[in-house]
Design a protein around this motif. Structure first.
Motif, PDB file in Angstrom:
ATOM      1  N   GLN A  83       1.035  -0.931  -0.018  1.00 35.02           N
ATOM      2  CA  GLN A  83       0.091  -0.123   0.158  1.00 35.02           C
ATOM      3  C   GLN A  83       0.511   0.789   0.150  1.00 35.02           C
ATOM      4  O   GLN A  83       0.728   1.719  -0.924  1.00 35.02           O
ATOM      5  CB  GLN A  83      -0.731   0.161   1.312  1.00 35.02           C
ATOM      6  CG  GLN A  83      -0.816   1.219   1.561  1.00 35.02           C
ATOM      7  CD  GLN A  83      -2.894   1.700   2.069  1.00 35.02           C
ATOM      8  OE1 GLN A  83      -3.496   1.193   1.257  1.00 35.02           O
ATOM      9  NE2 GLN A  83      -2.788   2.506   2.827  1.00 35.02           N
ATOM     10  N   GLN A  92      -3.992   4.008  -5.860  1.00 35.75           N
ATOM     11  CA  GLN A  92      -4.547   3.730  -4.799  1.00 35.75           C
ATOM     12  C   GLN A  92      -4.949   1.980  -4.880  1.00 35.75           C
ATOM     13  O   GLN A  92      -4.998   1.162  -6.153  1.00 35.75           O
ATOM     14  CB  GLN A  92      -6.155   3.862  -5.203  1.00 35.75           C
ATOM     15  CG  GLN A  92      -7.130   3.490  -3.746  1.00 35.75           C
ATOM     16  CD  GLN A  92      -6.832   3.511  -2.551  1.00 35.75           C
ATOM     17  OE1 GLN A  92      -6.085   5.125  -2.833  1.00 35.75           O
ATOM     18  NE2 GLN A  92      -6.657   2.780  -1.650  1.00 35.75           N
ATOM     19  N   MET A  93      -4.802   2.188  -3.512  1.00 31.74           N
ATOM     20  CA  MET A  93      -4.402  -0.275  -3.354  1.00 31.74           C
ATOM     21  C   MET A  93      -6.039  -0.534  -3.229  1.00 31.74           C
ATOM     22  O   MET A  93      -6.927  -0.107  -1.759  1.00 31.74           O
ATOM     23  CB  MET A  93      -3.166  -0.534  -2.139  1.00 31.74           C
ATOM     24  CG  MET A  93      -3.100  -2.309  -2.342  1.00 31.74           C
ATOM     25  SD  MET A  93      -2.420  -2.905  -0.838  1.00 31.74           S
ATOM     26  CE  MET A  93      -3.150  -2.488   0.330  1.00 31.74           C
ATOM     27  N   LEU A  94      -6.358  -1.913  -3.569  1.00 33.34           N
ATOM     28  CA  LEU A  94      -7.257  -1.851  -3.413  1.00 33.34           C
ATOM     29  C   LEU A  94      -7.031  -3.641  -3.154  1.00 33.34           C
ATOM     30  O   LEU A  94      -6.810  -4.524  -3.378  1.00 33.34           O
ATOM     31  CB  LEU A  94      -7.794  -3.154  -4.646  1.00 33.34           C
ATOM     32  CG  LEU A  94      -9.188  -1.539  -5.236  1.00 33.34           C
ATOM     33  CD1 LEU A  94      -9.221  -1.681  -6.338  1.00 33.34           C
ATOM     34  CD2 LEU A  94     -10.501  -2.539  -4.849  1.00 33.34           C
ATOM     35  N   LEU A  95      -7.568  -3.461  -1.790  1.00 31.77           N
ATOM     36  CA  LEU A  95      -7.527  -5.260  -0.615  1.00 31.77           C
ATOM     37  C   LEU A  95      -8.268  -5.876  -0.261  1.00 31.77           C
ATOM     38  O   LEU A  95      -9.673  -5.042  -0.188  1.00 31.77           O
ATOM     39  CB  LEU A  95      -6.346  -4.709   0.267  1.00 31.77           C
ATOM     40  CG  LEU A  95      -6.156  -5.604   1.499  1.00 31.77           C
ATOM     41  CD1 LEU A  95      -5.740  -6.218   0.332  1.00 31.77           C
ATOM     42  CD2 LEU A  95      -5.660  -4.982   2.872  1.00 31.77           C
ATOM     43  N   ILE A  97      -9.715  -9.527   0.361  1.00 33.10           N
ATOM     44  CA  ILE A  97      -9.481 -10.747   0.781  1.00 33.10           C
ATOM     45  C   ILE A  97     -10.381 -12.245   0.166  1.00 33.10           C
ATOM     46  O   ILE A  97     -11.280 -12.458   0.232  1.00 33.10           O
ATOM     47  CB  ILE A  97     -10.357 -11.347   2.458  1.00 33.10           C
ATOM     48  CG1 ILE A  97      -9.780  -9.578   3.118  1.00 33.10           C
ATOM     49  CG2 ILE A  97     -10.042 -11.911   3.324  1.00 33.10           C
ATOM     50  CD1 ILE A  97     -10.825  -9.513   3.897  1.00 33.10           C
ATOM     51  N   THR A 111     -14.443  -9.134 -11.688  1.00 37.25           N
ATOM     52  CA  THR A 111     -14.825  -7.655 -10.635  1.00 37.25           C
ATOM     53  C   THR A 111     -13.930  -7.034 -10.803  1.00 37.25           C
ATOM     54  O   THR A 111     -13.754  -6.100 -11.235  1.00 37.25           O
ATOM     55  CB  THR A 111     -15.296  -7.870  -9.315  1.00 37.25           C
ATOM     56  OG1 THR A 111     -16.533  -9.454  -8.794  1.00 37.25           O
ATOM     57  CG2 THR A 111     -16.441  -6.764  -8.713  1.00 37.25           C
TER      58      THR A 111
ATOM     59  N   LEU B  62     -19.229  -0.081  -5.377  1.00 39.08           N
ATOM     60  CA  LEU B  62     -17.559   0.115  -4.595  1.00 39.08           C
ATOM     61  C   LEU B  62     -18.118   0.540  -2.886  1.00 39.08           C
ATOM     62  O   LEU B  62     -18.336   2.244  -2.742  1.00 39.08           O
ATOM     63  CB  LEU B  62     -16.405   0.942  -4.763  1.00 39.08           C
ATOM     64  CG  LEU B  62     -15.354   0.183  -5.714  1.00 39.08           C
ATOM     65  CD1 LEU B  62     -15.971  -0.720  -6.520  1.00 39.08           C
ATOM     66  CD2 LEU B  62     -15.084   0.930  -6.505  1.00 39.08           C
ATOM     67  N   ALA B  79     -12.767  -5.720   9.649  1.00 39.34           N
ATOM     68  CA  ALA B  79     -12.500  -6.380   7.698  1.00 39.34           C
ATOM     69  C   ALA B  79     -13.299  -7.379   6.978  1.00 39.34           C
ATOM     70  O   ALA B  79     -14.130  -7.313   6.081  1.00 39.34           O
ATOM     71  CB  ALA B  79     -11.639  -5.727   7.522  1.00 39.34           C
ATOM     72  N   GLN B  83     -16.708  -6.967   5.240  1.00 38.41           N
ATOM     73  CA  GLN B  83     -16.619  -7.485   3.828  1.00 38.41           C
ATOM     74  C   GLN B  83     -17.517  -9.045   3.219  1.00 38.41           C
ATOM     75  O   GLN B  83     -17.691  -8.477   1.605  1.00 38.41           O
ATOM     76  CB  GLN B  83     -15.104  -8.588   2.617  1.00 38.41           C
ATOM     77  CG  GLN B  83     -15.185  -9.552   2.082  1.00 38.41           C
ATOM     78  CD  GLN B  83     -13.705  -9.369   0.788  1.00 38.41           C
ATOM     79  OE1 GLN B  83     -13.325  -8.417   1.051  1.00 38.41           O
ATOM     80  NE2 GLN B  83     -13.437 -10.604   0.479  1.00 38.41           N
ATOM     81  N   LYS B  87     -19.956  -7.891   0.062  1.00 35.51           N
ATOM     82  CA  LYS B  87     -19.312  -8.963  -1.125  1.00 35.51           C
ATOM     83  C   LYS B  87     -21.574  -9.558  -1.377  1.00 35.51           C
ATOM     84  O   LYS B  87     -21.408  -9.884  -2.559  1.00 35.51           O
ATOM     85  CB  LYS B  87     -18.811 -10.464  -1.286  1.00 35.51           C
ATOM     86  CG  LYS B  87     -19.142 -11.237  -2.353  1.00 35.51           C
ATOM     87  CD  LYS B  87     -17.287 -11.493  -2.023  1.00 35.51           C
ATOM     88  CE  LYS B  87     -17.414 -11.924  -3.471  1.00 35.51           C
ATOM     89  NZ  LYS B  87     -16.067 -11.806  -4.216  1.00 35.51           N
ATOM     90  N   GLN B  92     -17.670  -4.105  -4.071  1.00 38.05           N
ATOM     91  CA  GLN B  92     -16.477  -4.835  -3.341  1.00 38.05           C
ATOM     92  C   GLN B  92     -16.412  -3.494  -2.989  1.00 38.05           C
ATOM     93  O   GLN B  92     -16.347  -2.788  -2.969  1.00 38.05           O
ATOM     94  CB  GLN B  92     -15.828  -4.641  -4.566  1.00 38.05           C
ATOM     95  CG  GLN B  92     -14.781  -4.289  -5.390  1.00 38.05           C
ATOM     96  CD  GLN B  92     -14.181  -6.147  -4.439  1.00 38.05           C
ATOM     97  OE1 GLN B  92     -14.625  -6.869  -5.057  1.00 38.05           O
ATOM     98  NE2 GLN B  92     -13.474  -6.426  -3.814  1.00 38.05           N
ATOM     99  N   MET B  93     -15.854  -4.477  -1.662  1.00 41.38           N
ATOM    100  CA  MET B  93     -15.368  -4.275  -0.139  1.00 41.38           C
ATOM    101  C   MET B  93     -13.561  -3.178  -1.054  1.00 41.38           C
ATOM    102  O   MET B  93     -13.019  -4.184  -1.390  1.00 41.38           O
ATOM    103  CB  MET B  93     -14.721  -4.253   0.621  1.00 41.38           C
ATOM    104  CG  MET B  93     -14.266  -3.688   2.123  1.00 41.38           C
ATOM    105  SD  MET B  93     -14.293  -4.598   3.691  1.00 41.38           S
ATOM    106  CE  MET B  93     -12.457  -5.500   3.010  1.00 41.38           C
ATOM    107  N   LEU B  94     -13.547  -2.048  -0.962  1.00 39.29           N
ATOM    108  CA  LEU B  94     -12.141  -1.715  -1.163  1.00 39.29           C
ATOM    109  C   LEU B  94     -11.734  -1.164   0.793  1.00 39.29           C
ATOM    110  O   LEU B  94     -12.166   0.004   1.489  1.00 39.29           O
ATOM    111  CB  LEU B  94     -12.264  -0.349  -1.400  1.00 39.29           C
ATOM    112  CG  LEU B  94     -11.752  -0.218  -2.628  1.00 39.29           C
ATOM    113  CD1 LEU B  94     -12.773   1.503  -3.580  1.00 39.29           C
ATOM    114  CD2 LEU B  94     -10.856   0.058  -2.216  1.00 39.29           C
ATOM    115  N   LEU B  95     -10.406  -1.887   1.218  1.00 39.38           N
ATOM    116  CA  LEU B  95     -10.113  -1.887   2.608  1.00 39.38           C
ATOM    117  C   LEU B  95      -8.410  -0.826   2.593  1.00 39.38           C
ATOM    118  O   LEU B  95      -7.617  -0.832   1.327  1.00 39.38           O
ATOM    119  CB  LEU B  95      -9.590  -3.082   2.550  1.00 39.38           C
ATOM    120  CG  LEU B  95      -8.340  -3.305   3.580  1.00 39.38           C
ATOM    121  CD1 LEU B  95      -9.400  -2.917   5.174  1.00 39.38           C
ATOM    122  CD2 LEU B  95      -8.936  -4.611   4.483  1.00 39.38           C
ATOM    123  N   CYS B  96      -8.579   0.084   3.234  1.00 39.81           N
ATOM    124  CA  CYS B  96      -7.724   0.930   2.942  1.00 39.81           C
ATOM    125  C   CYS B  96      -7.325   1.375   4.332  1.00 39.81           C
ATOM    126  O   CYS B  96      -7.750   1.457   5.359  1.00 39.81           O
ATOM    127  CB  CYS B  96      -7.952   2.698   2.450  1.00 39.81           C
ATOM    128  SG  CYS B  96      -8.342   2.884   0.858  1.00 39.81           S
TER     129      CYS B  96
END
Lengths: 356, 356
Positions: A83, A92-95, A97, A111, B62, B79, B83, B87, B92-96
């Motif tokens: 990140q 921008q990082m999209l994390l 799971i 997606t 998003l 998280a 998520q 979902k 879509q979850m964007l985790l920052c």
DNA sequence: CGATAGACTGCAAACGATTGCAGAGACGTT
DNA sequence: AACGTCTCTGCAATCGTTTGCAGTCTATCG
């Protein structure tokens, strides 16, 4: 709602195209208008709409990282490193799971690609090779930590054979001859490779491999405990245990605590991959560090490289290995001159005997 | 490159608009064409381009989650819960990761809004209230775990006053009268609230508050250790320590191990927030659980509600509390009838010698 | 002084979807 | 038969950018 390029253009009494060119700095506008427009844009609080831009350019300045879970400490630090690196470059990082679940992985993958991410770093489950391969034609992909054998994707791996070898050798040098191994599933790269490193170190030291000392499987703490019990219940129990699967560590510790087995006096313990509490544990736990930071950095390097070299990022190299290293703390100690009735069997001789 | 709506329309010999309507199921097309088009779309492998759609509709499917870090176990489970929930709803979850750094938070925030996220769950640093407030006009926002006093955003909080009260009362009920408290910074909501819960329990039990037993600050394991030492070095050291800041736990454990203070025999230990290894630790560590799963679920509920109720999601309620609960494991025990000058000074004396 | 290159600028067409509006039939009613 | 209604479909504008092409203006050179 928000300020668009058109607003800026109008305010500056130029066309939208000029505004666009001035603000993106193509060098096709006069110095003067460029400065004037950047000023006006700033005053108006203009921020380009990445969606509109993305639609036209096909880029999104989004890079995704797809991992199995967040409980694994290695993934945590990797995520943070990646990140930080990407952020510095304006991505921008999209994390995401994936839960180590092929179906969910597959879903998430489409997606992401639909959202036109510019790059992807993925820890593959290994079950979606075909899809990954297809996707790699649309977007640069780098695999991390695990290899997907069905693809020829660029992959950044920990040097598990080396790490396991290093760890095992360390224990051997301390004089241990019976070394228990708790290792991950043999249908994963890392599971196989860690076992192979263990075997190599043993062979090199001329120690016969004892199958009863090795447990492989898909671990959760409970299984770790079960295996530890099995090892300790052996007629000739090991004098050291190498927990090469971090999920199992908790279980092993539990069992030794239950049985009042003192570490390292009664049993040496060596683990794979660091956890934040390992060095605070009493005794602090020695580990083989898989180099999570380095792995993350290298993965980013490779990804950026592929993203630059539009299409033909093919350098020939497909696999990168990041060195593992041993971090000695307090959970391993030399074994007391075991079977020898002689005196002074200190370290040098122990190491020597290990080589034979 | 990929199949567009136009391709589908051409293949079906209808206009793009008809195709669009058929596939999005607006009910404005005949049953027959609808079915025909879905079939063709499937055959061609058509997947709508979310970017183009987003440009037109202003939505992105998003939702972002902005947290401080991933090392905190609570954030991990939140998280994962969030998520999973999102979902299932097609988001879509964007985790920052904001790193608890106001500047980075601010940056990330604008990036996210520019990307037209449909919703945001944020653990605010508390330093960007104005920005958050402004942003909340463009996108539904829910704060999680921490409140930003500069805003009137909907906020889902752990019931820290209650949790700290519960924990302290538990210790009191076990007979402890001198209870050390290690608590977070007093400029954070949780820091203040946990202290207040502690104070309330003490007062209710008629126990005078002793300032030397309370340490507040911004913790890392090292500071936890320092505070533990200070507490244990006291002339009349506490018989129990309540570590109400999970960052400090490791440090405290380290010190007790160093000094051979047995838990729970010599000292009872109670912690706040669960860690995966707590129940595997020996002794298993009792905790006050802040209800991370519930917090996450509620946050999602509230966010979805606001996203539905376009604009006027104002229900009057601004703050939700999720109950904390005590999880008793093995690290707390009743104190032996303390002040009695009777015999059996075995264990407690060990603890005493440790202090000297 | 006229021609020509060069430096800027604007027009308009994309990108891939959604959507208001209006037209085309089909059908029922008087 | 004429009219209105209802259902379905297509045209074309739109979202906010980028970008090929062509045009304007200035300056330079012969």
């Amino acid at each position: 709602m928000s300020v668009t390029l058109k607003d800026v253009a109008q305010a500056a009494r130029v066309s939208v195209s000029t505004a666009s060119r001035a603000l993106t700095g193509t060098g096709l506008t006069s110095e003067r208008t460029q400065q004037r427009l950047t000023r006006i844009a700033r005053e108006l609080g203009y921020r380009p709409n990445p969606i509109a831009r993305g639609l036209k350019t096909g880029q999104s300045r989004l890079v995704a990282l797809l991992v199995h879970n967040l409980t694994n400490a290695s993934f945590q630090v990797m995520a943070e490193v990646i990140q930080a690196r990407l952020k510095a470059l304006g991505y921008q990082m999209l994390l995401c799971i994936g839960g180590d679940d092929p179906e969910q992985e597959s879903d998430t993958l489409t997606t992401l690609v639909d959202h036109r991410i510019d790059g992807l770093i993925v820890v593959p489950t290994g079950k979606n090779g075909a899809q990954l391969k297809a996707l790699s034609k649309e977007v640069p992909i780098v695999c991390l930590v695990r290899r997907d054998d069905a693809t020829d994707l660029e992959t950044v791996l920990a040097d598990d054979p080396q790490g396991a070898y290093l760890g095992t050798r360390h224990l051997i040098e301390l004089g241990h001859k019976r070394i228990g191994l708790i290792v991950g599933r043999q249908d994963t790269t890392s599971g196989r490779e860690r076992l192979s490193g263990y075997v190599r170190a043993l062979r090199e030291a001329g120690i016969a491999m004892d199958g009863t000392l090795v447990h492989a499987g898909h671990f959760v703490p409970e299984t770790g405990a079960t295996c530890a019990r099995k090892l300790l219940d052996l007629l000739r129990p090991p004098s050291a245990i190498f927990v090469a699967n971090h999920e199992a560590t908790l279980g092993v510790l539990r069992v030794t605590a239950e049985r009042n087995i003192a570490i390292p006096d009664d049993l040496s313990l060596l683990c794979y991959e660091d956890m934040p509490w390992f060095e605070w544990h009493r005794p602090a736990i020695s580990i083989v560090d898989n180099g999570a930071r380095d792995l993350a950095n290298l993965a980013v390097d490779r990804l950026l490289h592929r993203m630059d070299a539009k299409g033909n990022g093919n350098d020939g190299v497909r696999e990168y290995r990041v060195g593992a290293r041993l971090i000695k703390r307090d959970s391993c100690r030399p074994i007391e001159s075991a079977s020898k009735p002689k005196s002074s069997k200190s370290k040098s001789s122990a190491a020597k005997s290990a080589k034979v």
